[in-house]
Design an enzyme around this catalytic site. Structure first.
Site, PDB file in Angstrom:
ATOM      1  N   TYR A 287       0.839  -1.199   0.000  1.00  0.00           N
ATOM      2  CA  TYR A 287       0.000   0.000   0.000  1.00  0.00           C
ATOM      3  C   TYR A 287       0.880   1.259   0.000  1.00  0.00           C
ATOM      4  O   TYR A 287       0.579   2.248  -0.670  1.00  0.00           O
ATOM      5  CB  TYR A 287      -0.913   0.004   1.227  1.00  0.00           C
ATOM      6  CG  TYR A 287      -1.911  -1.129   1.248  1.00  0.00           C
ATOM      7  CD1 TYR A 287      -3.113  -1.043   0.546  1.00  0.00           C
ATOM      8  CD2 TYR A 287      -1.658  -2.296   1.968  1.00  0.00           C
ATOM      9  CE1 TYR A 287      -4.036  -2.082   0.564  1.00  0.00           C
ATOM     10  CE2 TYR A 287      -2.567  -3.346   1.987  1.00  0.00           C
ATOM     11  CZ  TYR A 287      -3.745  -3.228   1.280  1.00  0.00           C
ATOM     12  OH  TYR A 287      -4.651  -4.270   1.301  1.00  0.00           O
ATOM     13  N   ASN A 310     -13.006  -1.327  -5.426  1.00  0.00           N
ATOM     14  CA  ASN A 310     -12.792  -1.897  -6.753  1.00  0.00           C
ATOM     15  C   ASN A 310     -13.909  -2.878  -7.103  1.00  0.00           C
ATOM     16  O   ASN A 310     -14.224  -3.778  -6.334  1.00  0.00           O
ATOM     17  CB  ASN A 310     -11.434  -2.605  -6.779  1.00  0.00           C
ATOM     18  CG  ASN A 310     -11.223  -3.417  -8.039  1.00  0.00           C
ATOM     19  OD1 ASN A 310     -11.708  -3.064  -9.109  1.00  0.00           O
ATOM     20  ND2 ASN A 310     -10.490  -4.513  -7.913  1.00  0.00           N
ATOM     21  N   CYS A 318      -6.313  -5.787  -7.186  1.00  0.00           N
ATOM     22  CA  CYS A 318      -6.153  -5.433  -5.769  1.00  0.00           C
ATOM     23  C   CYS A 318      -5.653  -6.615  -4.952  1.00  0.00           C
ATOM     24  O   CYS A 318      -5.133  -6.425  -3.842  1.00  0.00           O
ATOM     25  CB  CYS A 318      -7.457  -4.888  -5.207  1.00  0.00           C
ATOM     26  SG  CYS A 318      -8.880  -5.949  -5.415  1.00  0.00           S
ATOM     27  N   HIS A 319      -5.778  -7.838  -5.483  1.00  0.00           N
ATOM     28  CA  HIS A 319      -5.260  -9.003  -4.750  1.00  0.00           C
ATOM     29  C   HIS A 319      -3.733  -9.025  -4.729  1.00  0.00           C
ATOM     30  O   HIS A 319      -3.148  -9.779  -3.948  1.00  0.00           O
ATOM     31  CB  HIS A 319      -5.794 -10.305  -5.364  1.00  0.00           C
ATOM     32  CG  HIS A 319      -5.379 -10.532  -6.781  1.00  0.00           C
ATOM     33  ND1 HIS A 319      -5.997  -9.925  -7.858  1.00  0.00           N
ATOM     34  CD2 HIS A 319      -4.389 -11.310  -7.309  1.00  0.00           C
ATOM     35  CE1 HIS A 319      -5.422 -10.318  -8.980  1.00  0.00           C
ATOM     36  NE2 HIS A 319      -4.439 -11.154  -8.675  1.00  0.00           N
ATOM     37  N   GLU A 345      -0.784 -17.335  -9.612  1.00  0.00           N
ATOM     38  CA  GLU A 345      -0.048 -16.483 -10.540  1.00  0.00           C
ATOM     39  C   GLU A 345       1.450 -16.743 -10.470  1.00  0.00           C
ATOM     40  O   GLU A 345       2.144 -16.729 -11.501  1.00  0.00           O
ATOM     41  CB  GLU A 345      -0.373 -15.018 -10.227  1.00  0.00           C
ATOM     42  CG  GLU A 345      -1.824 -14.668 -10.550  1.00  0.00           C
ATOM     43  CD  GLU A 345      -2.209 -13.255 -10.209  1.00  0.00           C
ATOM     44  OE1 GLU A 345      -3.333 -12.854 -10.541  1.00  0.00           O
ATOM     45  OE2 GLU A 345      -1.380 -12.530  -9.606  1.00  0.00           O
TER      46      GLU A 345
END
Length: 354
Positions: A287, A310, A318-319, A345
């Site tokens: 952040y 979002n 945002c993850h 990912e």
């Protein structure tokens, strides 16, 4: 929804045999009746092709199924207290109702007591249960693609006006009230992490969320009010595009989404979301780092709020935002989903590098 074919066959056999060892292990939604049951339901057994299997009662509710009156699936595994029976009955009498503490007081029920008893049995509070049932009204038509009028019987309504009111409170005004109302189309997408809902028009994707996300109703309400829109079940080219890309993301590790999106928010929110999209697959940002990138180092808390606002899960990433100490932090779809997405990912990127 459970998609593994061997597991579905196993659960169907347990349903046919009324195997009590499976009570509480799965719930089955019956497409022909619109109800969901537990493994030992005494009713006549449906054909396999008419069964959808779920791990939790909440998933079955969100898919638009109501509790079976014969087997009372919400009475397992520990039995249903008189209070819980009463609250379930009240929800069925008025599924579209949004419950407040004042409603409990009027009934002579302490809200904390209802919350605790539901949480003990079903791992969800009464408000979560009522919300899941309410959202299931809208999700039923979205999932099946049925016309609104054809879904009312499956949902347990005896009059079209009752169903119409319940659907409209979630999805907005009906299209015949004003020619100026914008039409948006909602579609149901099954994923390995649970069902998602897309909302599109002919040109853009406006919303992509997990169906069980807390606050989804408010997101839908903000969207339709901002655009003066009505939302109905339907599929456009944008719906098909995002569904195909999500399948590629989950199955093949797709890293870049090309579905045109519309970011609806304040200038600050859009600046945060645009930065989120630039975080590469397999990487994360804090952040604090995001605050620096948008030129406002003191905006760490505001960035967290923008992440929470979002409406395009997975696409606006945002993850991929974590806390400075390495902790995952919050996620609208649930921390376990966030952990899964990041691991997925990382694995996809490693496969590409080999």
């Amino acid at each position: 929804m459970i998609s593994d074919e061997s597991m579905k066959r196993e659960y169907y056999q347990a349903l046919v045999e009324r195997d009590s060892a499976y009570d509480g292990i799965f719930f089955v939604g019956i497409k022909t009746t619109g109800v969901f049951c537990h493994a030992t339901c005494p009713a006549r057994k449906p054909n396999y092709e008419n069964c959808l299997f779920y791990k939790t009662a909440e998933e079955a509710l969100l898919a638009g199924f109501r509790p079976c009156k014969r087997c009372r699936p919400l009475s397992f595994p520990q039995g249903q207290s008189p209070l819980v029976q009463r609250m379930v009955a009240l929800v069925e009498e008025n599924p579209e109702k949004r419950w407040k503490d004042s409603d409990f007081r009027e009934l002579g029920i302490h809200a904390a007591t209802a919350r605790r008893q539901f949480k003990k049995n079903y791992n969800m509070t009464f408000v979560q249960y009522a919300r899941a049932r309410r959202m299931g009204i809208a999700m039923k038509s979205i999932r099946t693609g049925e016309k609104i009028i054809n879904a009312q019987i499956d949902l347990g309504y005896t009059s079209s006006s009752g169903f119409h009111d319940a659907f409209s409170k979630i999805m907005g005004r009906t299209p015949n009230r004003s020619q100026k109302i914008k039409m948006l189309y909602a579609n149901w997408i099954d994923t390995p992490l649970g069902p998602m809902v897309s909302i599109v028009d002919e040109d853009f994707l406006y919303l992509l969320e997990f169906a069980d996300r807390r606050g989804l109703e408010r997101e839908i309400e903000r969207l339709r009010n901002r655009l003066n829109a009505s939302i109905i079940p339907g599929v456009t080219d944008r719906s098909k595009q995002i569904e195909n890309e999500l399948n590629d993301y989950f199955n093949k590790g797709l890293g870049t989404f090309k579905t045109p999106i519309m970011l609806l928010g304040s200038d600050f929110q859009r600046s945060v979301w645009e930065q989120l999209i630039t975080i590469e697959m397999g990487k994360t940002a804090t952040y604090k780092e995001l605050a620096g990138l948008i030129g406002n180092p003191k905006a760490v808390r505001a960035i967290g709020n923008a992440n929470g606002a979002n409406q395009l899960a997975i696409i606006v990433t945002c993850h991929r935002v974590i806390q400075s100490g390495g902790a995952l932090g919050g996620y609208g779809g649930g921390v376990e989903r966030k952990r899964w997405l990041l691991a997925h990912e990382q694995s996809a990127v490693q496969r590409l590098l080999k």
